[in-house]
Design an enzyme around this catalytic site. Structure first.
Site, PDB file in Angstrom:
ATOM      1  N   GLU A  63      73.335  18.406  57.627  1.00 21.57           N
ATOM      2  CA  GLU A  63      73.938  17.166  57.144  1.00 21.57           C
ATOM      3  C   GLU A  63      73.147  15.913  57.523  1.00 21.57           C
ATOM      4  OE1 GLU A  63      76.653  20.420  57.084  1.00 21.57           O
ATOM      5  OE2 GLU A  63      75.780  19.544  58.897  1.00 21.57           O
ATOM      6  N   VAL A  86      68.462  23.536  66.317  1.00 17.48           N
ATOM      7  CA  VAL A  86      68.741  24.761  65.573  1.00 17.48           C
ATOM      8  C   VAL A  86      68.084  25.904  66.335  1.00 17.48           C
ATOM      9  CG1 VAL A  86      68.584  25.936  63.357  1.00 17.48           C
ATOM     10  CG2 VAL A  86      68.744  23.434  63.419  1.00 17.48           C
ATOM     11  N   ILE A  87      68.915  26.849  66.752  1.00 15.78           N
ATOM     12  CA  ILE A  87      68.447  27.975  67.560  1.00 15.78           C
ATOM     13  C   ILE A  87      68.556  29.244  66.719  1.00 15.78           C
ATOM     14  CG2 ILE A  87      68.818  29.284  69.685  1.00 15.78           C
ATOM     15  CD1 ILE A  87      70.146  26.629  70.774  1.00 15.78           C
ATOM     16  N   HIS A  93      70.125  32.241  58.413  1.00 14.56           N
ATOM     17  CA  HIS A  93      70.725  30.907  58.372  1.00 14.56           C
ATOM     18  C   HIS A  93      69.795  29.860  59.001  1.00 14.56           C
ATOM     19  CE1 HIS A  93      73.981  28.000  58.173  1.00 14.56           C
ATOM     20  NE2 HIS A  93      73.743  27.684  59.444  1.00 14.56           N
TER      21      HIS A  93
END
Length: 158
Positions: A63, A86-87, A93
């Site tokens: 977003e 972001v892991i 995904h």
């Protein structure tokens, strides 16, 4: 020959927008702290009453582009910093989120002629994210330095 560079001494005149993902907030809060510390040490007012720095929280890194775009339509900013973490997990995904977030941030930056610093950590493990958010080094500080340099450079070029 003219040479143009960003300046770290004129930071106090910059208007900075920060869009930050709430997902993985253990990490993003630390990155934000490093970012704000750097901005403050370079002369920006980072207090809650500041009209120099605005912060917008979004659910996740996906977003970030739409929030940055909307923020820039509302006010004039010299630079925007997009923060997230972001892991990698067990599904694809991770790849989708990173790909779309980076493309979207780049597109919004180019469309609005305002630099957006890509401050989204992309790591394979939580440990790697923690190391980049303060255990070894806080990349939030680096993202803020990039913002100061790019914000002042674009201001000077205009």
């Amino acid at each position: 020959m003219a040479i143009f560079e960003g300046s770290f001494t004129s930071a106090s005149t910059l208007k900075v927008g920060i869009v930050i993902a709430r997902f993985n907030d253990l990490i993003t809060n630390k990155i934000l702290s490093g970012c704000l510390d750097c901005l403050k040490r370079h002369g920006l007012d980072t207090s809650e009453l500041s009209n120099q720095v605005d912060i917008v929280w979004v659910p996740g890194s996906f977003e970030l582009p739409i929030a940055a775009k909307t923020l820039m339509k509302k006010k004039s900013y010299d630079v925007v910093i997009a923060l997230g973490a972001v892991i990698r997990g067990e599904t694809s995904h991770y790849d989708v989120v990173i790909s779309e977030a980076s493309k979207g941030i780049s597109q919004v930056s180019n469309e609005n002629n305002v630099p957006i610093i890509f401050g989204v950590l992309t790591t394979d493990t939580m440990q790697q994210a923690l190391e980049r958010a303060g255990i070894k080094n806080n990349l939030g500080w680096n993202y803020a330095l990039q913002a100061i340099e790019m914000g002042s450079l674009i201001k000077n070029l205009n």
